[in-house]
Design an enzyme around this catalytic site. Structure first.
Site, PDB file in Angstrom:
ATOM      1  N   GLU A   1      11.515  10.206 -16.026  1.00  0.00           N
ATOM      2  CA  GLU A   1      12.171   9.334 -15.045  1.00  0.00           C
ATOM      3  C   GLU A   1      13.567   8.982 -15.560  1.00  0.00           C
ATOM      4  O   GLU A   1      13.715   8.056 -16.368  1.00  0.00           O
ATOM      5  CB  GLU A   1      11.363   8.056 -14.852  1.00  0.00           C
ATOM      6  CG  GLU A   1       9.980   8.310 -14.277  1.00  0.00           C
ATOM      7  CD  GLU A   1       9.488   7.114 -13.480  1.00  0.00           C
ATOM      8  OE1 GLU A   1       9.217   7.303 -12.295  1.00  0.00           O
ATOM      9  OE2 GLU A   1       9.409   6.014 -14.032  1.00  0.00           O
TER      10      GLU A   1
ATOM     11  N   HIS B   1       7.454   2.513 -19.093  1.00  0.00           N
ATOM     12  CA  HIS B   1       8.261   2.582 -17.872  1.00  0.00           C
ATOM     13  C   HIS B   1       9.665   2.032 -18.174  1.00  0.00           C
ATOM     14  O   HIS B   1       9.823   1.085 -18.960  1.00  0.00           O
ATOM     15  CB  HIS B   1       7.603   1.795 -16.731  1.00  0.00           C
ATOM     16  CG  HIS B   1       8.330   1.987 -15.438  1.00  0.00           C
ATOM     17  ND1 HIS B   1       9.432   1.237 -15.100  1.00  0.00           N
ATOM     18  CD2 HIS B   1       8.143   2.863 -14.427  1.00  0.00           C
ATOM     19  CE1 HIS B   1       9.889   1.650 -13.918  1.00  0.00           C
ATOM     20  NE2 HIS B   1       9.121   2.639 -13.494  1.00  0.00           N
TER      21      HIS B   1
HETATM   22  P1  PGA Z   1      11.538   4.687  -7.270  1.00  0.00           P
HETATM   23  O1  PGA Z   1      10.721   4.188  -8.533  1.00  0.00           O
HETATM   24  O2  PGA Z   1      10.822   5.911  -6.727  1.00  0.00           O
HETATM   25  O3  PGA Z   1      11.521   3.542  -6.312  1.00  0.00           O
HETATM   26  O4  PGA Z   1      12.908   5.050  -7.738  1.00  0.00           O
HETATM   27  C1  PGA Z   1      10.297   5.114  -9.489  1.00  0.00           C
HETATM   28  C2  PGA Z   1       9.757   4.424 -10.688  1.00  0.00           C
HETATM   29  O5  PGA Z   1      10.293   3.396 -11.105  1.00  0.00           O
HETATM   30  O6  PGA Z   1       8.781   4.913 -11.274  1.00  0.00           O
END
Ligand code: PGA
Length: 264
Positions: free
Chosen positions: A177, A105
């Site tokens: 992401e 992550h």
């Molecule tokens: P968020 O988080 O939807 O609050 O931007 C996404 C993540 O960190 O996986």
């Protein structure tokens, strides 16, 4: 949407939020909140990734939830055991009954030095232990500025997946992401931003695993909301959503899921 039906994944990472009781209440409340949202969507898999301390409460709650719901851990150490204060091993997560492990992550990479090299050991370790393994990749704002998002995710995948045995591929999931889109201070991405990088992810999986790489689910995450999720799930290479703060209440989770399934 007229695309070939592939399994579809929607889940949330609680990050450092929620006690064991709060997590169990969330999971127990999910089914009533979803109503008949999943009817006609039998190929959907949900997942919740709470803090480590919530896992022993989350696993039995999920088993009783009457939902296709995985419980995941937010990271895992690659060693079986050892002098690694604060870390958690595969064996410990297996003993609790966890289904999934999240690896790489953006917050782990940026704040806790979870490096590509460490991930090259963690991903095979998690897959080898039998976990669904959700690997996050994504470029920073600076990398986006230089136009190297596709190269960045290809490099992250190449390193993290270097030791993966193709036999374990059915348990691998990838989340794209973009670092610049995550969290309240992030800038929500547009589907156009996601498309090129999602192509690069699919390409890198194909380079590494051949035709089998096409089967690996690729999820999108980063400021996903009820309003913007439809644009992401309509993209060709996106097989689901990895949601943060918009899904930290059962009503929020249910609303994004319903909107995503409508747009599928
Ligand atoms: P968020 O988080 O939807 O609050 O931007 C996404 C993540 O960190 O996986």
């Amino acid at each position: 949407m007229t695309r070939a039906r592939r399994p579809f994944y929607v889940g949330t990472n609680f990050k450092m939020h929620q006690t064991p009781a709060e997590t169990a209440a969330f999971i127990t409340g999910l089914r009533p909140a979803l109503g008949d949202t999943l009817v006609g969507h039998e190929d959907v898999r949900l997942f919740v990734i709470p803090p480590f301390t919530s896992l022993p409460a989350a696993v039995p709650a999920a088993a009783d939830a009457g939902l296709p719901l995985w419980v995941g851990a937010q990271t895992m150490h690659q060693a079986t055991e050892g002098a690694y204060t604060g870390e958690i091993s595969a064996r410990m997560l297996q003993a609790v009954g966890v289904d999934l492990v999240l690896l790489g992550h953006a917050e782990r990479r940026a704040l806790f030095a979870e490096s590509d090299a460490a991930l090259s050991a963690k991903v095979p370790a998690a897959l080898g232990a039998g976990f669904q393994s959700l690997l996050c990749v994504g470029e920073t704002a600076e990398e986006k500025g230089f136009g190297v998002g596709p190269e960045t995710v290809a490099r992250q995948l190449k390193v993290a997946l270097s030791g993966v045995d193709a036999a374990h591929l059915p348990n691998l999931l990838v989340a794209y992401e973009p670092v610049w889109s995550i969290g309240a201070s992030g800038t929500p991405a547009r589907p156009d931003d996601v498309m090129g990088v999602a192509d690069a992810i699919r390409g890198a999986l194909g380079d590494r695993f051949g035709a089998a790489g096409a089967e690996v689910p690729v999820l999108y995450g980063g400021s996903v909301s009820v309003d913007n999720c439809g644009g992401f799930v309509a993209l060709q290479h996106i097989d689901g959503l990895f949601i943060g703060r918009a899904a930290w209440t059962v009503d929020g989770f249910a609303a994004v899921l319903a909107a995503a399934l409508d747009a599928r």
